[in-house]
Design a protein around this motif. Structure first.
Motif, PDB file in Angstrom:
ATOM      1  N   ASP A   1      -6.058  -3.666   5.467  1.00  0.00           N
ATOM      2  CA  ASP A   1      -5.010  -2.716   6.444  1.00  0.00           C
ATOM      3  C   ASP A   1      -4.032  -1.978   5.601  1.00  0.00           C
TER       4      ASP A   1
ATOM      5  N   ARG B   1      -1.782   0.798   4.301  1.00  0.00           N
ATOM      6  CA  ARG B   1      -1.219   2.211   4.439  1.00  0.00           C
ATOM      7  C   ARG B   1      -0.147   2.567   3.219  1.00  0.00           C
TER       8      ARG B   1
ATOM      9  N   GLU C   1       2.364   5.870   2.110  1.00  0.00           N
ATOM     10  CA  GLU C   1       2.680   7.094   2.531  1.00  0.00           C
ATOM     11  C   GLU C   1       3.652   7.456   1.664  1.00  0.00           C
TER      12      GLU C   1
ATOM     13  N   VAL D   1       0.639  10.781   4.437  1.00  0.00           N
ATOM     14  CA  VAL D   1      -0.059   9.592   4.437  1.00  0.00           C
ATOM     15  C   VAL D   1      -1.266   9.774   3.261  1.00  0.00           C
TER      16      VAL D   1
ATOM     17  N   ASP E   1      -4.901   5.048   5.046  1.00  0.00           N
ATOM     18  CA  ASP E   1      -4.202   4.577   6.384  1.00  0.00           C
ATOM     19  C   ASP E   1      -5.355   3.715   7.052  1.00  0.00           C
ATOM     20  N   GLY E   2      -4.791   2.116   6.922  1.00  0.00           N
ATOM     21  CA  GLY E   2      -5.530   1.461   7.488  1.00  0.00           C
ATOM     22  C   GLY E   2      -6.895   0.780   6.751  1.00  0.00           C
TER      23      GLY E   2
ATOM     24  N   THR F   1      -6.530   3.631  -3.380  1.00  0.00           N
ATOM     25  CA  THR F   1      -7.046   2.628  -2.973  1.00  0.00           C
ATOM     26  C   THR F   1      -7.473   2.029  -4.199  1.00  0.00           C
TER      27      THR F   1
ATOM     28  N   GLU G   1       2.403  -0.526   3.240  1.00  0.00           N
ATOM     29  CA  GLU G   1       2.174  -1.542   4.431  1.00  0.00           C
ATOM     30  C   GLU G   1       0.874  -2.212   4.068  1.00  0.00           C
TER      31      GLU G   1
ATOM     32  N   ARG H   1      -8.726   7.500   5.404  1.00  0.00           N
ATOM     33  CA  ARG H   1      -9.650   6.513   6.140  1.00  0.00           C
ATOM     34  C   ARG H   1     -11.002   6.252   5.807  1.00  0.00           C
TER      35      ARG H   1
END
Length: 476
Positions: A9, A11, A13, A18, A21-22, A46, A61, A209
Motif C-alpha cells: 500500500d 503511496r 507524494e 502523487v 498510490d496504493g 516503486t 505512506e 497505480r
C-alpha cells in the motif's frame, strides 16, 4: 519462497504530485518480476522503494520492508553511480575492503563478483575509468558492486535499453543466472520481448497505480487498446551538405596510454537529412557524436559545418557555433541541474545561445515542452520529480530551443514507451522538414531508425562498415 524486500500500500507524494498510490510489490528469492508501464507511471519510484529509498522531500505512506544492503540497484544509466575519477579496480576494491580478509582474499572476492556479473577480460576492465567502458560494461560493473555488497535481490531499471542485440542477450543471460542462483530480480522495462523471455510475473503500472498483474504470458497476451498506426512520412529531397567528417581518428586516454577508438571515419549529412548511426556497444558511436559536439577533443581529422571547420573543443567554439551543434544525451537526468526547475533550464538555452529576452524564452520553452507532451506545471518542478522519459523529452526541447543546424541524438528513444517514442520521432521529423535541420541519430532501436532515418551507417570496431557487411550486421 522467501520474500527479501516488499512494499505494501505504498503511496509516495512530492510537492502535491502523487508518484505512486496504493502499490504493493515483493522481491522473492529465485523469481523475476517485471514492472512495465509508460514513462512516468511510477516504475522507478516503486523499484527504489524496495531499497528503502525515496525522492528527496517526498511524503511516504505504507509499509516498506527491507534491510540495508539486501537489494542492489542497477540504474538505466549506470555511469551516474560510478565515480568518474577512479578506475574500476579501485571502486570495487573499496567495497571489498569493507569485508574481512587479507588483500588476496579481497581481490578474490572482486574477481568472483566480476565472474558472476559475466564481465569478459576482467583485468582490462579493472584498469579502466568508467567513461572508457561501454554502457553494457558499466551495467556489469554496477552489478558487481551490488554483489560485493552482498545483495540478495537486484532491481534492474531498463537494463537492456540502448543496448545492441548481442549485449542485450548477455544481460538477459546474466539476470536469468542470478535468479537461478536464488536471487530475486525486479525488472523495470519497456522491452516486452525481454520481459516475455525472462520474467515469471508481470506487473503493469499506469499513473502511479498497478492496473494488472499475473503470469507474464497472461498479462502480455491480454487484449490492449489498438494503437494509432504511424503514418509514413514523405521524405523531402535533402539539401546541400551540412556536416562533413573527414578521416576522423579519436583517442581515449587509458592506464597504458592513448588508444585509438575511431579509425579514419568519414561521413556526411545533408541539410534536412537524418543519418542513423548504429553498431554494437563499444563501436565508437557515442565518441563520434561527442566529437561532433566538441565534447571529445582528442582527435585528428576535420569536422566541417556548412563548409567551415569546427574547433575540436567545446571551449574554443563561439556562441553561434555552440548553438549550431546541439547534443542530446542518453542519460538525460545527468544533463540537468537537480536544484533548478526544468522549465528554467530549458528556457535558459534561448537566452544564453540566442540572446532571447527571458520572458520570450520562457514562453517559447513552454510551447516546445507542450509539443512533447510536458505541461508547464510538470516542467516547473525540479528534475528529481520527473521520470526519465519526461526528462529525455525536456532535454530534446532544450536542444531545439537553440535552433541548431545539426542535432546529435544519443539513444534518446531508448528509455521511452512506444507512445512517447513515436511522439518524439514525429516531432524530429517535422522539425527537420520545416527547418532543414541535419540529424545524427545514434541508436540501437532499428524500428526508430527505420521510421526516421534517410540513411544508415554502421560502426564496428571504430570503423565505418562497408555497405555489404553493414547489411549483414544490421541486427546490431
Amino acid at each position: 519462497m522467501s520474500t527479501i524486500a516488499e512494499v505494501r500500500d505504498l503511496r509516495v507524494e512530492i510537492g502535491g504530485r502523487v508518484l505512486v498510490d496504493g502499490v504493493s510489490l515483493a522481491a522473492r528469492a529465485g523469481r523475476i518480476t517485471a514492472v512495465i508501464g509508460p514513462s512516468g507511471s511510477g516504475k522507478t519510484t516503486t523499484g527504489l522503494a524496495l531499497l528503502g529509498e525515496h525522492p528527496r522531500g517526498a511524503r511516504v505512506e505504507g509499509l516498506v520492508r527491507t534491510r540495508p544492503g539486501a537489494v542492489g540497484y542497477v540504474p538505466q544509466h549506470p555511469a551516474a553511480v560510478l565515480n568518474p575519477a577512479r578506475r574500476v579496480g579501485a571502486l570495487l576494491g573499496d567495497i571489498a575492503a569493507l569485508g574481512a580478509g587479507c588483500r588476496r582474499e579481497r581481490r578474490q572476492r572482486v574477481h568472483e563478483a566480476l565472474r558472476l556479473a559475466r564481465i569478459p577480460d576482467p583485468e582490462q576492465v579493472l584498469r579502466r575509468f568508467p567513461h572508457q567502458l561501454s554502457g553494457g560494461q558499466q551495467q556489469r560493473v554496477v552489478l558487481a558492486q551490488a554483489l560485493l555488497h552482498g545483495a540478495s535481490a537486484i532491481v534492474a531499471d531498463e537494463p537492456t535499453t540502448g543496448q545492441d542485440t548481442h549485449t542485450k542477450a548477455g544481460i538477459v543471460a546474466e539476470l536469468a543466472a542470478l535468479a537461478g542462483r536464488g536471487m530475486a530480480v525486479v525488472l523495470l522495462s519497456h522491452d516486452l520481448t525481454v520481459v516475455r523471455e525472462l520474467a515469471d510475473e508481470a506487473v503493469v503500472m499506469r499513473a502511479g497505480r498497478i492496473v494488472d498483474r499475473g503470469p507474464v504470458d497472461a498479462v502480455l497476451d491480454a487484449p490492449a487498446p489498438a494503437a494509432t498506426p504511424r503514418i509514413p512520412r514523405t521524405r523531402r529531397p535533402a539539401g546541400p551538405v551540412r556536416l562533413e567528417v573527414e578521416a576522423l581518428t579519436a583517442r581515449h586516454r587509458t592506464a597504458r596510454g592513448r588508444v585509438d577508438v575511431l579509425h579514419g571515419v568519414g561521413i556526411s549529412v545533408a541539410a534536412g537529412e537524418c543519418l542513423a548511426l548504429v553498431g554494437p556497444s563499444g563501436s565508437g558511436k557515442t565518441t563520434l557524436g561527442r566529437c561532433l559536439a566538441g565534447l571529445h577533443a582528442d582527435y585528428r581529422g576535420g569536422i566541417l559545418l556548412d563548409g567551415a571547420r569546427l574547433p575540436n573543443s567545446l571551449r574554443a567554439r563561439g556562441r553561434a557555433e555552440l548553438a549550431a551543434v546541439q547534443y542530446v544525451f542518453q542519460d538525460a537526468r545527468a544533463a540537468f541541474d537537480e536544484h533548478r526547475p526544468v522549465l528554467d533550464q530549458v528556457a535558459r538555452t534561448a537566452v544564453r545561445l540566442r540572446g532571447a529576452a527571458p520572458a520570450a524564452a520562457r514562453e517559447e520553452a513552454v510551447g516546445a515542452l507542450a509539443e512533447l507532451g510536458l505541461s508547464s506545471g510538470t516542467a516547473a518542478r525540479r528534475p528529481g520529480s520527473l521520470s526519465g522519459g519526461e526528462l529525455q523529452r525536456a532535454a530534446l526541447a532544450r536542444a531545439l530551443l537553440a535552433r541548431p543546424r545539426l542535432l546529435v541524438c544519443d539513444e534518446i528513444t531508448s528509455g521511452l514507451d512506444p507512445v512517447n517514442r513515436d511522439a518524439v520521432l514525429d516531432l524530429l521529423a517535422g522539425v527537420r522538414e520545416r527547418t532543414g535541420l541535419a540529424l545524427v541519430f545514434i541508436t540501437h532501436d532499428l524500428v526508430s531508425a527505420a521510421a526516421l532515418a534517410d540513411r544508415t551507417v554502421v560502426l564496428d570496431g571504430g570503423r565505418v562498415t562497408p555497405p555489404a557487411a553493414a547489411r549483414a550486421t544490421a541486427g546490431c
